[in-house]
Structures are given as C-alpha cells and as structure tokens.
Design an enzyme around this catalytic site. Structure first.
Site, PDB file in Angstrom:
ATOM      1  N   SER A  66      22.345 -29.926   7.006  1.00 56.15           N
ATOM      2  CA  SER A  66      22.351 -28.536   7.918  1.00 56.15           C
ATOM      3  C   SER A  66      20.888 -28.948   8.357  1.00 56.15           C
ATOM      4  CB  SER A  66      22.898 -27.076   7.614  1.00 56.15           C
ATOM      5  OG  SER A  66      22.056 -27.099   6.765  1.00 56.15           O
ATOM      6  N   LYS A  67      20.226 -27.812   9.379  1.00 61.38           N
ATOM      7  CA  LYS A  67      18.956 -27.170   9.504  1.00 61.38           C
ATOM      8  C   LYS A  67      18.044 -27.606   8.424  1.00 61.38           C
ATOM      9  CE  LYS A  67      17.904 -27.844  13.845  1.00 61.38           C
ATOM     10  NZ  LYS A  67      17.037 -29.352  13.528  1.00 61.38           N
TER      11      LYS A  67
END
Ligand code: GLU
Length: 494
Positions: free
Chosen positions: A258-259
């Site tokens: 994810s980010k």
C-alpha cells in the site's frame, strides 16, 4: 468471427485512480497469457461507479498501459468486434440481460428501502445474530403485486433469486485448484440498482460473456465474487469461463502493498526512472516463474512462455532491491540508442536540450558507456552527468574541494597546473587515451602517486571526487571548456 477455441482474456480496470502495481501485474499476466496462446487481450474500462470514475483516470490508465508496452487487441482507442469497451456505453446489454433473467424467473424486484434494510441489519446485529444478508421478503411477493407496484412507479432494485437447494458452488481455479462455496449462505444479491445501473458482479458477467472471455485472470480480492458470478452465469444460461486468481502482493514487511510502502502506481515508477521492460519483468515474477530460477525474462520470452500452471498461490513479496538490481541490468543491456531515447527527460534535467539531443544523438550515445554500468535508475542521470552540460563552468562540491584540493595544498595546485599544460597542448589528440597517457606521465615528472594527480583533475572537470570515467568524459567535452574549468577551479580553490 472469433474462432471458438481462441483464448480471450481481459484486463478490466476501474478508472477510480492510477494504475497500481497490483493492477499492472494483473494486466501483464493477462497480456502474456494471451500472447503465449495466440489469443486476444482485451482492455475494458469498468466505469459504472459514477462517483469515483473519471475520464482523466481512464487516460492515465491507458497511458500507463502503453508505457508498459501492454498492447491490447480490443478496447478503447483500438475498437474491436465486441465493443464498446467502456461499461457506461454498454447499458443496453445489461438491460437485455435483465430481460432474459426476468423471462427465466431468475430475478425479482425488491422494494425494500435503504431505511428498512438498515433497520433489519441493526435488529439482527442487536439480537446477537450474524447478519446473513437480505431476508428475501420481496421474493415472496406475487407476480401481480410486484408488477402493480412497479407500474405505480415504486422505486425498486432487481435481485437474483438464488436457487433453493443449489448445493455447493464449485469451480476449478487455475491457481487455487478446486474451490467450493456453500450456496445456501449466498445473499439474493442486487443485479440492477434502482437507477437502472448494473452492479459490479452483474456487469462483469454480462461483459465477460458478451466479449467471449475464456479465462478470467484477476486479483484474489475478487475470489469471493466468483461464486456469486457463477450463480449469475447459471441464471443466464451462459458458459462459465475458467478463473485464475492471483495472490496478493505484499510489502517487505509482509503487509499488503500500500501507500505506506512508498510508490504504488506505475506512473511513480516511471518517474523514478524504472524502465518499462524491467518493471514488466519484475512484476511478471510476482507470483509466476519461468523455471523457479531465471530472473531476467525479456518480454518476448514472457510472451512465449507464460503459463497459468506456473502461477503460485503463495503471496508475492515486492522486493524493491531486486527491482533496482533488475533495472540496472536492463540499463546495462539496453544499448546506447535506446538509452538516449529513454534517458531524454533526465538528460534534459541534467542540462541538455531537446534540440541538441536531436541534432547530435551520436554525442549523447557516447555518454551511455560512461554510466551504463553505474545506473540503477534513470533518475540518477542528472546527478551523475550534469557536469557534461556545464560548458566552461564548474560547480565545485565543497567537500571535494576541501579534501582533494585544499588539504593537499601546493601539491594539488602543482598537479592541476601541470595537467592544465597538457590539456592545453594542441599537439596531443583530443582523445581519451593519448590525453590520459600524457597526464599519467606526470606521475614521474612530478613524483606523484596517480591518485594525487587524477583526483584534483577530476574535481576540476566534474566538480567532485566521484564521477564517471575521467578521460572518457574529457574527450566528450571541448578543450576550451575543460581549460576554463581548470582556471575556475584554480582561482576558487587556492
Ligand atoms: N474492475 C475490477 C477492478 O478494478 C476488476 C473486475 C474483474 O477483473 O473482474 O477491481
């Protein structure tokens, strides 16, 4: 017409954001599977979520696909026999499928309002029972009553009538193997919303059927949708395609990518100087392998050898160190001409101009051997090659000046002045070897170790102690510019 045995696969992004690494991996697997089987790779835009889908995102996705070199045989901008390839333009097909389902008695209108449904859910949760989905109250309305309410304009959705006594829903996933889901816990899912729009599961089944998709290769976040979609295929009387669900991609810490892990979109990787060939190679190996050991798999080999039976269901780990290594390998092997083209934005950042690159590409090609073995990412080019574009100026790195020039004092100055004379000597051909030999001879004349001689020259020409090969660089500059840099350095440092 499509040959009935032809493999047809699709990549079906929702344009709700950029093309993410996970999506790109799905696209690559579909593309490679189509190519390896002489089939068709179809791109379909799933834009039925009006609040999150944008045309801009669609364009970003198309651009990222093109940049990755994943050419599609049918889809936006390309067309094809089974278009349009954007869901919002296929509304008539969903309406037609709903009519089929109505005729088959496989759906029913549901008039329950959101408030009613929320209240039922809250009541179930309060009583401590697990909410198992819609209680099917509208399923028992008589056909006449249902029609009367529709005719009266009452708002309604259409739900799938999950068959009683269906038995488990089974399928053989090409990655996960035999899968079985109990049908009796399946909700009578909504297929068409009150505004007439299809839900994801319904639209996907209609499209995959109408587009003659033979294999659905997608992320395993859709695994739980598959039994639902199979119920829809069955209700419509359509053949069920083969499914292959791809495992999750994890970050180095074992958590879903994810980010938090840094860059997650293809564009970010492009901007950080990864090559599309390297990224495709790297992503293809997330969950798939050629033979369990080969790591460099050029695109043409991937397009020939990709197979579903070498996909693992084990989660794949995104190892950025490996990506860096791989990118470096591709840079090393890409050759000068391809490098000049790919390096363009970073060469310009380093100080080049478009016109100059076009005017003398052969000069730029000579920069390639200076850095081919040293670059991990293309965005390192400005840092490594800016000195080639300074003209007569030199941007001196303070630390290098202090350590190489000032600390050595008179000896460094002596070295620089002697080297300057050689550089100024027009009888020496302006080429790497003769220049280097002539300067090297100074080690004897000045009784100086090569290091003490060459380091000051490096600082004077390149501005710092760590630069690509010195005399190879000097050869590519002009005598006037190199002399001017010597003079500027002598003036600044001593
Ligand atoms: N549009 C879906 C998504 O972006 C993909 C649907 C599918 O592959 O079936 O997740």
């Amino acid at each position: 017409m499509t040959n009935t045995n032809e493999v047809r696969v699709r990549f079906a992004p929702s344009p709700t954001g950029m093309l993410h690494i996970g999506g790109a991996r799905t696209a690559i697997d579909n593309w490679a599977f189509a190519r390896a089987n002489g089939g068709k790779f179809i791109l379909r835009i799933e834009d039925t979520d009006p609040t999150r889908s944008t045309e801009e995102n669609t364009q970003i996705i198309l651009r990222a696909m093109r940049w990755l070199g994943l050419d599609w045989d049918e889809g936006p901008e390309v067309g094809g026999e089974y278009g349009p390839y954007t869901q919002m333009q296929r509304m008539d097909t969903y309406t037609a499928a709903l009519e089929t389902l109505k005729k088959r008695g496989a759906v029913y209108p549901c008039f329950c309002t959101k408030e009613e449904l929320d209240a039922k859910r809250a009541a179930a949760e309060q009583s401590g029972e697990k909410y198992t989905g819609y209680d099917r109250s509208c399923r028992n309305l008589s056909a006449e009553e249902a029609q009367a309410r529709i005719d009266a304009g009452e708002e309604h959705v259409w739900r799938l009538k999950v068959p009683e006594n269906h038995g488990p829903i089974e399928f053989d996933d090409a990655v996960y193997g035999h899968m079985s889901f109990p049908a009796d816990v399946m909700d009578d899912m909504i297929l068409v919303r009150s505004d007439g729009s299809p839900t994801y599961n319904f639209a996907v089944v209609c499209d995959d059927t109408n587009m003659r998709i033979t294999h659905v290769i997608r992320g395993d976040d859709h695994l739980s949708n598959t039994p639902r979609q199979i119920l829809i295929y069955e209700a419509l009387g359509f053949p069920v395609p083969t499914f292959a669900h791809l495992s999750m991609i994890l970050g180095a810490d074992g958590k879903k990518l994810s980010k938090r892990h840094g860059a997650t979109s293809v564009e970010e990787y492009r901007d950080r100087g990864y090559l599309p060939d390297a990224l495709v190679n790297f992503l293809a190996l997330l969950g798939w392998s050629l033979d369990g050991e080969t790591t460099i798999i050029p695109r043409d080999v991937l397009a020939r050898e990709f197979s579903l039976d070498r996909i693992t269901k084990k989660d794949a780990v995104f190892d950025e160190t490996k990506l860096d290594w791989m990118n470096g390998q591709y840079i090393k092997d890409m050759g000068a001409d391809a490098w000049v083209q790919a390096a363009r934005p970073w060469l310009i950042e380093a100080g080049a101009t478009e016109e100059d690159i076009d005017a003398r590409p052969e000069w730029y090609a000579k920069l390639y051997p200076l850095v081919a073995e040293r670059l991990v990412r293309m965005d390192e080019i400005p840092g490594k090659l800016a000195y080639m574009f300074w003209g007569p100026k030199v941007e001196l790195d303070e630390k290098s000046v202090a350590k190489v020039l000032q600390k050595e004092g008179a000896r460094a100055e002596e070295a620089l002045r002697a080297a300057r004379q050689i550089i100024a000597d027009e009888s020496i051909p302006w080429e790497c070897d003769p220049l280097q030999d002539a300067v090297r001879a100074l080690t004897e004349t000045l009784d100086m170790k090569a290091k003490f001689l060459f380091q000051p020259i490096r600082v004077a020409v390149c501005g710092n102690m760590v630069s690509p090969p010195l005399f190879e660089s000097i050869e590519l500059l002009t005598r006037e510019d190199v002399l001017a840099r010597f003079d500027a350095t002598l003036a600044a440092a001593f």
